[in-house]
Structures are given as structure tokens and as C-alpha cells.
Scaffold this motif. Structure first.
Motif, PDB file in Angstrom:
ATOM      1  N   ASN A 185      66.729  67.369  82.022  1.00  0.00           N
ATOM      2  CA  ASN A 185      66.539  68.329  83.651  1.00  0.00           C
ATOM      3  C   ASN A 185      66.444  68.963  84.210  1.00  0.00           C
ATOM      4  O   ASN A 185      67.863  68.265  84.494  1.00  0.00           O
ATOM      5  N   HIS A 187      67.415  72.652  86.793  1.00  0.00           N
ATOM      6  CA  HIS A 187      66.430  74.552  86.735  1.00  0.00           C
ATOM      7  C   HIS A 187      68.254  75.033  87.031  1.00  0.00           C
ATOM      8  O   HIS A 187      68.456  74.715  87.429  1.00  0.00           O
ATOM      9  N   GLU A 230      63.062  71.192  88.539  1.00  0.00           N
ATOM     10  CA  GLU A 230      61.640  71.750  87.492  1.00  0.00           C
ATOM     11  C   GLU A 230      60.752  72.127  88.354  1.00  0.00           C
ATOM     12  O   GLU A 230      60.346  73.096  88.638  1.00  0.00           O
ATOM     13  N   LYS A 231      60.287  71.232  89.602  1.00  0.00           N
ATOM     14  CA  LYS A 231      58.837  71.240  90.465  1.00  0.00           C
ATOM     15  C   LYS A 231      59.382  71.940  90.955  1.00  0.00           C
ATOM     16  O   LYS A 231      58.348  73.046  91.718  1.00  0.00           O
ATOM     17  N   TYR A 233      61.321  75.035  91.686  1.00  0.00           N
ATOM     18  CA  TYR A 233      60.707  75.402  90.703  1.00  0.00           C
ATOM     19  C   TYR A 233      59.712  76.413  90.298  1.00  0.00           C
ATOM     20  O   TYR A 233      58.977  77.650  91.110  1.00  0.00           O
ATOM     21  N   ARG A 234      58.907  75.069  89.753  1.00  0.00           N
ATOM     22  CA  ARG A 234      57.197  75.757  89.153  1.00  0.00           C
ATOM     23  C   ARG A 234      56.537  75.925  90.560  1.00  0.00           C
ATOM     24  O   ARG A 234      55.723  76.678  90.105  1.00  0.00           O
ATOM     25  N   SER A 235      56.506  75.520  91.911  1.00  0.00           N
ATOM     26  CA  SER A 235      56.233  76.050  93.237  1.00  0.00           C
ATOM     27  C   SER A 235      56.296  77.590  93.357  1.00  0.00           C
ATOM     28  O   SER A 235      55.407  77.718  94.135  1.00  0.00           O
ATOM     29  N   GLU A 237      56.420  81.193  94.286  1.00  0.00           N
ATOM     30  CA  GLU A 237      55.245  81.952  94.685  1.00  0.00           C
ATOM     31  C   GLU A 237      56.541  83.215  94.508  1.00  0.00           C
ATOM     32  O   GLU A 237      57.650  83.484  94.868  1.00  0.00           O
ATOM     33  N   ASN A 252      59.627  67.033  97.273  1.00  0.00           N
ATOM     34  CA  ASN A 252      60.052  66.449  95.417  1.00  0.00           C
ATOM     35  C   ASN A 252      60.330  65.442  95.296  1.00  0.00           C
ATOM     36  O   ASN A 252      59.833  64.737  94.575  1.00  0.00           O
TER      37      ASN A 252
END
Length: 270
Positions: A185, A187, A230-231, A233-235, A237, A252
């Protein structure tokens, strides 16, 4: 029970028991470490004066020692607090930040290990290699080593020091000398925010405060930061960067649920 299910139970215990985690840490990341412990659901205290560390340790569930910004005053406090923690039987977690960079850091960590029994030692690959007596590439407090051979190094050093050894990086490796696992897990952006390693150690302290299985507690803390990264980074914009990413790590961790480990944990026992 699978390892992800086991660590999800420890997360529930942290949120329920809210352990007090005593930190003697560095002033670059002290605020972040306090807030990440709070976000997880535990309670932080930052006390480093030699006149109060024994009292503070005595009411705590875990002690985290981080050598990131050393001075002679806090070195003595670390040793005194660590001995008291050993005396009353609470876990002590060490983050040997930048060992090998200067003589003071290296000698201080050696002294700490000689005088204090550590339940968990977490560092990057270079820091752990230096602890193991292996040549390493280090740049300030950052590692320039790959994770090649991490399982063998972690296992052997864990047996030598009778501590859980946690090596964090692109891929994380944790061993108590018998069990070994890797965590995938995280990033790469985590490396671009100062203090994510220190915060990870602080999280390990919180998990150690409610579990006597320090191997699983170390896995829990490291996986928590990886999943949160990870979360976060994915969020992101367009045009959002490390500032937003840093804040969302805290969000998170605050919103971390048991299912996040079970559904998203990339943890592989060897």
C-alpha cells in the motif's frame, strides 16, 4: 484469521480504548505526529523535559522515541523515559531518523539500543542497514538504498535485537524474526511530504498501545499510512498538490475503517 482481519480488530481497539501515546519526537514533525495520533482515535502527549518524562510514561500506554532533531537535553530524557517504560512494561518504539548521517545520531541510537529494550524499530532501508552493520547510501534523513534483501535484513536484525523491525519505502517489510510480511500500500507522493515516516512511527505507537502483538501493531500502523496515502492521492483534482495531499492524509486516517484493511490491504505474509 487473515492478517487484514487481525489488524482491523486492533484498529477497533484503538478507537475504543483511546490509548495515551507519549512522544519524545522532533520539532519538525511534532505537530503532525500529535494530530495523526488524534486522527486515528488515540491520545497524544508530547513531553521531553527530563523532570517529567518518568511521570508521563507512567500514565501512558506506549512511548515513541524519534531522534530527528537531537540535542543533549532530550537524549538524556529519551534514555530516562525508555528505562521507565521498560520497568513498567509498556512498549517503546524507536525511529532512528538519519542514523549514519552524523556521529551524534549514530552514537545516540547505539546508546539507546544498549540501554532501552525497543518493541518496534521503524526506519527506511538505509537506516535499518546501518543498524544492521551494513553499508548504506543515505542523503540527510532520506534513504538512497533499494529494498533488495529487505526480508533477510529485517528478520536477522529482529532476532539480533529482539525487536520488531519495520523497513518502510516503496515496499514495506516487517519482521519479528519469525513472521515476515510485505506491504504494498502507499503512493510515491508520500515521500514528497515531510514527516510521513515520523507520523507512521507515531501510528505504530498508537497500535502498540492496545496490542501486545507488536508485529501486528507495526503492520497496522504502516498499512494505515499506506492506505491513507492511496486514498489521498486518488482524491486529488487538477492543480492540487502536496499541500492538499498532506491534509487529506489526516482526513483518511480519521475516516479509516475496519473494512479499509480487509478490502484494500495489500499485505502479504512470507
Amino acid at each position: 484469521m487473515e492478517i487484514c482481519e487481525k489488524i482491523s480488530k486492533i484498529l477497533s481497539d484503538v478507537k475504543c480504548k483511546k490509548p495515551l501515546v507519549h512522544n519524545i519526537t522532533n520539532y519538525v514533525t511534532v505537530n503532525d505526529c500529535a494530530n495523526i495520533i488524534l486522527a486515528l482515535g488515540a491520545s497524544p502527549v508530547m513531553a521531553d523535559d527530563i523532570e517529567e518524562v518518568e511521570e508521563m510514561v507512567s500514565i501512558s500506554s506506549a512511548l515513541v522515541i524519534n531522534v530527528g532533531t537531537l540535542n543533549y537535553r532530550t537524549i538524556e530524557s529519551m534514555i530516562k523515559a525508555g528505562k521507565k517504560a521498560n520497568e513498567i512494561g509498556i512498549p517503546v518504539i524507536l525511529d532512528p531518523v538519519g542514523i549514519g548521517t552524523t556521529t551524534l545520531r549514530t552514537k545516540t541510537v547505539e546508546r539507546l539500543i544498549n540501554k532501552v529494550k525497543f518493541s518496534v524499530i521503524r526506519g527506511n532501508m538505509s537506516e535499518i542497514k546501518i543498524l544492521a552493520g551494513i553499508d548504506a547510501k543515505i542523503k540527510g534523513v532520506d534513504s538512497e538504498d533499494t529494498t533488495k534483501g529487505a526480508k533477510k535484513i529485517a528478520r536477522e536484525l529482529a532476532l539480533k535485537l529482539n525487536s520488531v523491525i519495520a523497513i518502510t519505502g516503496e515496499k514495506d517489510t516487517i519482521s519479528d524474526g519469525n513472521r515476515v510480511c510485505t506491504i504494498e500500500n502507499g503512493h510515491k507522493m508520500l515521500a514528497e511530504v515531510t514527516g510521513t515516516g515520523c507520523m507512521t512511527t507515531a501510528l505504530i505507537g498508537a497500535f502498540c498501545g492496545v496490542s501486545q502483538d507488536y508485529y501486528l501493531a507495526a503492520v497496522s500502523g504502516i498499512a494505515s499510512m499506506g492506505i491513507a496515502g492511496e486514498k489521498a492521492y486518488r482524491s486529488l483534482e487538477e492543480n492540487q498538490g502536496v499541500g492538499t495531499f498532506r491534509v487529506r492524509i489526516f482526513d483518511n486516517i480519521y475516516n479509516l475503517k475496519d473494512d479499509d484493511f480487509i478490502e484494500g490491504g495489500k499485505i502479504y505474509e512470507c
